[in-house]
Design a protein around this motif. Structure first.
Motif, PDB file in Angstrom:
ATOM      1  N   PHE A   1      -4.975 -22.016 -13.214  1.00  0.00           N
ATOM      2  CA  PHE A   1      -5.132 -21.582 -14.564  1.00  0.00           C
ATOM      3  C   PHE A   1      -6.452 -21.379 -14.430  1.00  0.00           C
ATOM      4  CE2 PHE A   1      -7.216 -22.913 -18.731  1.00  0.00           C
ATOM      5  CZ  PHE A   1      -7.051 -22.804 -19.443  1.00  0.00           C
ATOM      6  N   HIS A   2      -7.422 -20.390 -14.101  1.00  0.00           N
ATOM      7  CA  HIS A   2      -8.312 -19.913 -14.007  1.00  0.00           C
ATOM      8  C   HIS A   2      -8.865 -18.770 -14.608  1.00  0.00           C
ATOM      9  CE1 HIS A   2      -7.912 -20.167  -9.060  1.00  0.00           C
ATOM     10  NE2 HIS A   2      -7.678 -21.352  -9.356  1.00  0.00           N
TER      11      HIS A   2
ATOM     12  N   LEU B   1     -12.824  -9.912 -12.512  1.00  0.00           N
ATOM     13  CA  LEU B   1     -13.793 -11.555 -11.851  1.00  0.00           C
ATOM     14  C   LEU B   1     -12.928 -12.296 -10.919  1.00  0.00           C
ATOM     15  CD1 LEU B   1     -16.576 -10.740 -13.109  1.00  0.00           C
ATOM     16  CD2 LEU B   1     -17.015 -13.263 -13.633  1.00  0.00           C
ATOM     17  N   GLY B   2     -11.262 -11.790 -11.475  1.00  0.00           N
ATOM     18  CA  GLY B   2     -10.370 -12.558 -10.959  1.00  0.00           C
ATOM     19  C   GLY B   2      -9.609 -13.558 -12.302  1.00  0.00           C
ATOM     20  N   PRO B   3      -9.115 -13.632 -13.198  1.00  0.00           N
ATOM     21  CA  PRO B   3      -9.143 -14.900 -14.061  1.00  0.00           C
ATOM     22  C   PRO B   3      -7.721 -14.273 -14.144  1.00  0.00           C
ATOM     23  CG  PRO B   3     -10.323 -13.229 -15.224  1.00  0.00           C
ATOM     24  CD  PRO B   3     -10.595 -13.404 -13.865  1.00  0.00           C
ATOM     25  N   THR B   4      -7.089 -16.059 -14.265  1.00  0.00           N
ATOM     26  CA  THR B   4      -5.527 -15.650 -14.692  1.00  0.00           C
ATOM     27  C   THR B   4      -5.298 -15.985 -15.951  1.00  0.00           C
ATOM     28  OG1 THR B   4      -4.876 -17.446 -13.757  1.00  0.00           O
ATOM     29  CG2 THR B   4      -4.669 -16.465 -12.146  1.00  0.00           C
ATOM     30  N   TRP B   5      -6.447 -16.468 -16.700  1.00  0.00           N
ATOM     31  CA  TRP B   5      -5.963 -16.542 -18.086  1.00  0.00           C
ATOM     32  C   TRP B   5      -7.050 -15.862 -18.906  1.00  0.00           C
ATOM     33  CZ3 TRP B   5      -2.428 -20.401 -21.000  1.00  0.00           C
ATOM     34  CH2 TRP B   5      -1.397 -20.374 -20.298  1.00  0.00           C
ATOM     35  N   VAL B   6      -6.693 -16.002 -20.276  1.00  0.00           N
ATOM     36  CA  VAL B   6      -8.051 -15.526 -21.093  1.00  0.00           C
ATOM     37  C   VAL B   6      -8.486 -16.191 -22.113  1.00  0.00           C
ATOM     38  CG1 VAL B   6      -7.444 -13.435 -22.217  1.00  0.00           C
ATOM     39  CG2 VAL B   6     -10.050 -13.701 -22.008  1.00  0.00           C
ATOM     40  N   VAL B   7      -9.182 -17.138 -22.692  1.00  0.00           N
ATOM     41  CA  VAL B   7      -8.888 -17.938 -23.928  1.00  0.00           C
ATOM     42  C   VAL B   7      -9.739 -17.289 -24.457  1.00  0.00           C
ATOM     43  CG1 VAL B   7      -9.767 -20.127 -24.825  1.00  0.00           C
ATOM     44  CG2 VAL B   7      -9.369 -20.504 -22.237  1.00  0.00           C
ATOM     45  N   LEU B   8      -8.828 -16.789 -25.926  1.00  0.00           N
ATOM     46  CA  LEU B   8      -9.055 -16.064 -26.991  1.00  0.00           C
ATOM     47  C   LEU B   8      -9.554 -17.091 -28.118  1.00  0.00           C
ATOM     48  CD1 LEU B   8      -7.022 -13.177 -27.143  1.00  0.00           C
ATOM     49  CD2 LEU B   8      -9.013 -12.824 -26.019  1.00  0.00           C
ATOM     50  N   ALA B   9     -11.467 -17.214 -28.798  1.00  0.00           N
ATOM     51  CA  ALA B   9     -11.924 -18.243 -29.355  1.00  0.00           C
ATOM     52  C   ALA B   9     -12.389 -17.319 -30.568  1.00  0.00           C
ATOM     53  CB  ALA B   9     -12.738 -19.576 -27.820  1.00  0.00           C
TER      54      ALA B   9
ATOM     55  N   GLY C   1      -2.689  -7.971 -17.553  1.00  0.00           N
ATOM     56  CA  GLY C   1      -2.081  -9.345 -16.066  1.00  0.00           C
ATOM     57  C   GLY C   1      -2.440 -10.915 -16.274  1.00  0.00           C
ATOM     58  N   LEU C   2      -3.430 -11.093 -17.694  1.00  0.00           N
ATOM     59  CA  LEU C   2      -3.892 -12.520 -18.039  1.00  0.00           C
ATOM     60  C   LEU C   2      -2.903 -13.077 -19.108  1.00  0.00           C
ATOM     61  CD1 LEU C   2      -7.490 -11.102 -18.758  1.00  0.00           C
ATOM     62  CD2 LEU C   2      -5.871 -12.014 -16.741  1.00  0.00           C
ATOM     63  N   ARG C   3      -2.557 -14.959 -18.689  1.00  0.00           N
ATOM     64  CA  ARG C   3      -2.366 -15.690 -19.665  1.00  0.00           C
ATOM     65  C   ARG C   3      -3.140 -15.445 -20.689  1.00  0.00           C
ATOM     66  NH1 ARG C   3       2.633 -16.808 -18.135  1.00  0.00           N
ATOM     67  NH2 ARG C   3       3.119 -17.223 -15.667  1.00  0.00           N
ATOM     68  N   VAL C   4      -2.568 -15.869 -21.977  1.00  0.00           N
ATOM     69  CA  VAL C   4      -3.726 -16.407 -23.216  1.00  0.00           C
ATOM     70  C   VAL C   4      -3.443 -17.452 -24.030  1.00  0.00           C
ATOM     71  CG1 VAL C   4      -3.744 -15.364 -25.683  1.00  0.00           C
ATOM     72  CG2 VAL C   4      -3.135 -13.616 -23.805  1.00  0.00           C
ATOM     73  N   CYS C   5      -4.359 -18.451 -24.041  1.00  0.00           N
ATOM     74  CA  CYS C   5      -4.492 -19.349 -24.848  1.00  0.00           C
ATOM     75  C   CYS C   5      -5.254 -19.084 -26.164  1.00  0.00           C
ATOM     76  CB  CYS C   5      -5.209 -20.360 -24.281  1.00  0.00           C
ATOM     77  SG  CYS C   5      -6.253 -21.741 -25.595  1.00  0.00           S
ATOM     78  N   LEU C   6      -4.593 -19.079 -27.192  1.00  0.00           N
ATOM     79  CA  LEU C   6      -4.946 -18.899 -28.581  1.00  0.00           C
ATOM     80  C   LEU C   6      -5.965 -20.032 -29.040  1.00  0.00           C
ATOM     81  CD1 LEU C   6      -5.122 -15.807 -30.042  1.00  0.00           C
ATOM     82  CD2 LEU C   6      -3.714 -17.000 -31.782  1.00  0.00           C
ATOM     83  N   LYS C   7      -7.777 -19.956 -29.274  1.00  0.00           N
ATOM     84  CA  LYS C   7      -8.022 -21.038 -29.808  1.00  0.00           C
ATOM     85  C   LYS C   7      -8.883 -20.475 -31.502  1.00  0.00           C
ATOM     86  CE  LYS C   7     -11.877 -23.899 -27.509  1.00  0.00           C
ATOM     87  NZ  LYS C   7     -13.186 -23.520 -26.942  1.00  0.00           N
ATOM     88  N   PRO C   8      -7.942 -20.951 -31.768  1.00  0.00           N
ATOM     89  CA  PRO C   8      -9.000 -20.470 -33.462  1.00  0.00           C
ATOM     90  C   PRO C   8      -9.444 -21.889 -33.844  1.00  0.00           C
ATOM     91  CG  PRO C   8      -6.801 -21.978 -34.285  1.00  0.00           C
ATOM     92  CD  PRO C   8      -6.746 -21.442 -33.183  1.00  0.00           C
TER      93      PRO C   8
END
Length: 319
Positions: free
Chosen positions: A17-18, A46-54, A91-98
């Motif tokens: 989880f980067h 920058l090489g993240p594997t995830w993005v947090v969409l806040a 290629g990113l996994r996603v966390c959704l953050k309302p």
């Protein structure tokens, strides 16, 4: 007595989880522009594997019980769908953050009401009804989009004590979203929450001063062991500003632009966090949908690392 969760936690997807938080605060009209597409693509370098969409919806004050999530400036669903689609393309996994913010500038941690209802005064029940409607709408959207992690709240320090209400909300979210859920407590609150068993992943905002990471990791470790959950610093970062490593959570701290201060802090924090076996990952704060020009990076003193020495540090730790 408070209820407890009896089901096994839903696991995080495998792999590191980067992450980097993208798009805050999620103002309507900012997530589907060419600038936004370029911004997320630059972040992915920058090489993240995830993005947090806040993103945030507004309530008028810390004592309001109406949340304005259907209308501008809150994002439209189509904008969230577009951001998730682009993240998948990269290629990113996603966390959704309302999240919620107060329109008068009060920090959301201060949202609060009387412990016992008083006629004519706003109540916790009224607020949680409005908040649940907002969160459940986005949980259903997360299910539709196959999002990898859903965050049910962020830094709601006064609300944290409403244990049964959070447990009820977590159960309602689970009914519409089949993936893992988390809650983002504020810094220093990891060992104060009493309902971590209601979520699948323990998360916190790791804005700890330089030189204190060993101390705070030692304090948090028993919490993670006791609940046997994955742990994320789902927010962590530092402005590129003189003095900010000592107060990384203080975005209003006055200081001159200082790339090296930010870079040194990020290196210290990522070394400490990612080098701790029970820390499952870090999401850096933050990366806007509209980037400043690269040639202005040296004058930018915010959290974003684009074009700064800190970007090299992040890429080294993430790749």
């Amino acid at each position: 007595m408070p209820t407890t969760t009896t089901t096994l936690p839903r696991p995080l997807p495998p792999g590191p989880f980067h992450a980097i938080t993208w798009g805050w605060t999620g103002t309507r009209g900012t997530w589907t522009t060419p600038d936004a597409q370029d911004s997320m693509a630059a972040m992915a370098e920058l090489g993240p594997t995830w993005v947090v969409l806040a993103y945030a919806a507004l309530q008028d004050t810390a004592q309001s019980t109406e949340i304005h999530w259907r209308e501008a400036p809150a994002l439209a669903d189509e904008e969230i769908r577009a951001a998730v689609t682009q993240a998948r393309t990269l290629g990113l996994r996603v966390c959704l953050k309302p999240t919620v913010n107060c329109a008068d500038g009060t920090w959301r941690a201060h949202i609060g009401f009387f412990a016992e209802d008083v006629p004519g005064e706003p109540t916790w029940d009224a607020w949680f009804d409005a908040y649940a409607e907002y969160v459940l709408h986005h949980a259903a959207l997360a299910e539709e989009l196959g999002v990898d992690l859903f965050c049910i709240g962020c830094e709601m320090v006064r609300a944290d004590a409403c244990e049964e209400r959070w447990r009820r909300l977590a159960a309602e979210v689970r009914a519409v979203y089949r993936g893992p859920i988390t809650y983002n407590c504020d810094k220093y609150q990891e060992d104060r929450l009493r309902w971590w068993d209601a979520v699948d992943v323990i998360s916190s905002s790791g804005y700890y001063p330089t030189g204190t990471w060993t101390e705070h990791l030692a304090r948090i470790a028993p919490v993670v062991a006791r609940h046997d959950r994955p742990f994320l610093f789902i927010e962590a970062g530092c402005p590129s500003r003189t003095g900010s490593p000592h107060r990384p959570n203080d975005w209003s701290l006055v200081g001159a632009p200082d790339q090296e201060a930010q870079a040194a802090y990020l290196d210290e924090m990522l070394t400490a966090a990612l080098g701790t076996p029970w820390v499952d990952g870090v999401a850096l704060w933050d990366w806007p949908a509209h980037l400043y020009p690269a040639h202005e990076a040296a004058q930018n003193d915010d959290y974003c690392m684009y074009g700064k020495t800190g970007a090299e540090v992040v890429a080294r730790h993430f790749r």
